[in-house]
Design a protein around this motif. Structure first.
Motif, short mmCIF file in Angstrom:
data_model
loop_
_atom_site.label_atom_id
_atom_site.label_comp_id
_atom_site.label_asym_id
_atom_site.label_seq_id
_atom_site.Cartn_x
_atom_site.Cartn_y
_atom_site.Cartn_z
N GLN A 50 7.48 -8.06 -9.39
CA GLN A 50 6.58 -7.01 -8.91
C GLN A 50 7.37 -5.71 -8.75
O GLN A 50 8.19 -5.58 -7.85
CB GLN A 50 5.95 -7.40 -7.57
CG GLN A 50 5.14 -6.26 -6.92
CD GLN A 50 3.94 -5.80 -7.74
OE1 GLN A 50 3.00 -6.56 -7.95
NE2 GLN A 50 3.96 -4.55 -8.22
N PRO A 51 7.14 -4.74 -9.65
CA PRO A 51 7.84 -3.46 -9.51
C PRO A 51 7.34 -2.68 -8.29
O PRO A 51 6.18 -2.82 -7.89
CB PRO A 51 7.47 -2.70 -10.80
CG PRO A 51 6.83 -3.70 -11.69
CD PRO A 51 6.25 -4.77 -10.82
N ILE A 91 8.09 1.42 -6.34
CA ILE A 91 8.71 2.73 -6.55
C ILE A 91 8.89 3.43 -5.22
O ILE A 91 7.99 3.38 -4.37
CB ILE A 91 7.83 3.64 -7.45
CG1 ILE A 91 7.49 2.95 -8.77
CG2 ILE A 91 8.55 4.95 -7.74
CD1 ILE A 91 6.74 3.85 -9.74
N ARG A 136 4.40 8.41 -12.57
CA ARG A 136 5.39 7.53 -13.23
C ARG A 136 4.95 6.09 -13.07
O ARG A 136 4.54 5.68 -11.98
CB ARG A 136 6.78 7.68 -12.61
CG ARG A 136 7.37 9.06 -12.74
CD ARG A 136 7.24 9.79 -11.45
NE ARG A 136 7.33 11.24 -11.64
CZ ARG A 136 6.69 12.10 -10.88
NH1 ARG A 136 5.89 11.69 -9.90
NH2 ARG A 136 6.82 13.38 -11.09
N LEU A 137 5.06 5.36 -14.16
CA LEU A 137 4.69 3.95 -14.17
C LEU A 137 5.97 3.12 -14.18
O LEU A 137 6.85 3.33 -15.03
CB LEU A 137 3.86 3.63 -15.41
CG LEU A 137 3.29 2.21 -15.47
CD1 LEU A 137 2.07 2.09 -14.55
CD2 LEU A 137 2.91 1.83 -16.89
N ALA A 138 6.09 2.19 -13.25
CA ALA A 138 7.22 1.26 -13.24
C ALA A 138 6.75 -0.10 -13.72
O ALA A 138 5.72 -0.61 -13.29
CB ALA A 138 7.82 1.13 -11.83
N VAL A 165 2.51 -3.85 -12.29
CA VAL A 165 3.07 -2.51 -12.42
C VAL A 165 3.01 -1.79 -11.07
O VAL A 165 2.32 -2.22 -10.14
CB VAL A 165 2.30 -1.67 -13.47
CG1 VAL A 165 2.38 -2.31 -14.85
CG2 VAL A 165 0.84 -1.47 -13.05
N ALA A 166 3.74 -0.69 -10.99
CA ALA A 166 3.61 0.23 -9.86
C ALA A 166 3.48 1.62 -10.45
O ALA A 166 4.14 1.95 -11.45
CB ALA A 166 4.81 0.15 -8.93
N LEU A 167 2.60 2.42 -9.88
CA LEU A 167 2.42 3.80 -10.34
C LEU A 167 2.64 4.73 -9.15
O LEU A 167 2.13 4.47 -8.05
CB LEU A 167 1.03 3.98 -10.93
CG LEU A 167 0.74 5.38 -11.49
CD1 LEU A 167 0.15 5.26 -12.90
CD2 LEU A 167 -0.21 6.14 -10.60
N GLU A 168 3.41 5.78 -9.37
CA GLU A 168 3.70 6.71 -8.28
C GLU A 168 3.37 8.12 -8.71
O GLU A 168 3.59 8.50 -9.86
CB GLU A 168 5.19 6.62 -7.92
CG GLU A 168 5.56 7.33 -6.62
CD GLU A 168 6.16 8.72 -6.79
OE1 GLU A 168 6.57 9.30 -5.78
OE2 GLU A 168 6.22 9.25 -7.92
N ASP A 223 3.61 12.22 -6.76
CA ASP A 223 4.03 12.91 -5.54
C ASP A 223 3.93 14.40 -5.73
O ASP A 223 3.75 14.91 -6.84
CB ASP A 223 5.47 12.50 -5.15
CG ASP A 223 6.47 12.69 -6.28
OD1 ASP A 223 6.52 13.79 -6.88
OD2 ASP A 223 7.21 11.75 -6.59
N SER A 246 3.50 11.33 -1.22
CA SER A 246 3.73 10.39 -2.32
C SER A 246 2.74 9.25 -2.21
O SER A 246 2.45 8.77 -1.11
CB SER A 246 5.17 9.86 -2.24
OG SER A 246 5.32 8.71 -3.06
N VAL A 260 1.92 5.46 -3.85
CA VAL A 260 2.41 4.35 -4.69
C VAL A 260 1.30 3.30 -4.80
O VAL A 260 0.82 2.79 -3.80
CB VAL A 260 3.68 3.71 -4.11
CG1 VAL A 260 4.09 2.50 -4.95
CG2 VAL A 260 4.82 4.72 -4.05
N LYS A 303 0.36 -0.35 -6.38
CA LYS A 303 0.80 -1.57 -7.06
C LYS A 303 -0.42 -2.27 -7.60
O LYS A 303 -1.45 -2.35 -6.90
CB LYS A 303 1.54 -2.49 -6.08
CG LYS A 303 2.89 -1.95 -5.66
CD LYS A 303 3.67 -3.01 -4.92
CE LYS A 303 4.55 -2.40 -3.86
NZ LYS A 303 5.17 -3.41 -3.00
N GLY A 304 -0.33 -2.77 -8.81
CA GLY A 304 -1.50 -3.41 -9.39
C GLY A 304 -1.20 -4.13 -10.68
O GLY A 304 -0.04 -4.36 -11.03
#
Lengths: 140, 140
Positions: A35-36, A38, B27-29, B69-72, B74, B83, B85, B87-88
């Protein structure tokens, strides 16, 4: 990763490092059990390392389980943008000699919180890209 | 995650979504084999989903292996920053009905590349924080 896969022109290594060294704000990606996550944070890049400071908590806990991290910083300007992505390994700095050396970097946090633990990131790869901004090309 | 662990004041859910919906760049992690990676990209948030577009390549390939994924996103202002964040789970949109619906969102890319695949992110959590910027407090 080729330019067919990711858009943007690849920046030369030294140019990418120069942009990194000129930046103080970025985002750290960590991953636990796939699970990423940030975290936005302040950092400082020296000759070949990246330093962050944090208080003992989520981020550090996650890095202790999986020290592989990615750090990104970017800037979006009028007609172009750049982004640097560093992949590397994080390590909490524990010896007093290293902490004293890290203190000399004057790594400041923008938020009003004292954060006492230094973390050093050793890059395995540094990927810099420059993007030309504008509308999409017309379809054929 | 408590406020002891991460700095910043937690934003109410609706305020976080409002900031997400007002953003177009983040940004996508992703993470494959525990190695996090980050991609800057354009996105659009609707009522309860986030949409990105991409061309078949690294990002999509990685999400097929691990859709978490995580998307941030800010914004750093004069005296404060925020900011968000998310998660999904990411899913490439494949049916024509869904593609037609996605087309209506007018999700534009800032770079001059046609990117033909929509990816939908279903959030499992949305974490918004606001930070007061300024010098660090003096030590005791």
């Amino acid at each position: 990763m080729t330019s067919d896969e990711e858009p943007g022109a690849v920046l030369p290594w030294n140019e990418a490092w120069e942009l990194l060294r000129g930046s103080r704000f970025g985002r750290l990606a960590v991953s636990v059990a796939n699970q990423p996550d940030i975290f936005p944070l302040n950092f400082i890049a020296t000759t070949d390392k990246i330093w962050i400071r944090t208080n003992p908590g989520t981020k550090l806990a996650e890095m202790a389980i999986n020290p592989l991290v990615a750090l990104e910083c970017d800037e979006v300007g009028d007609g172009e943008a750049w982004s640097i992505v560093v992949k590397g390994t994080a390590r909490a700095v524990e010896s007093q000699t290293e902490i004293d050396a890290a203190d000399l970097l004057h790594l400041e946090s923008w938020t009003r919180t004292r954060k006492w633990t230094y973390v050093e990131i050793t890059p395995a790869s540094v990927d810099g890209r420059k993007f030309v901004l504008g509308g999409e090309p017309d379809g054929d």
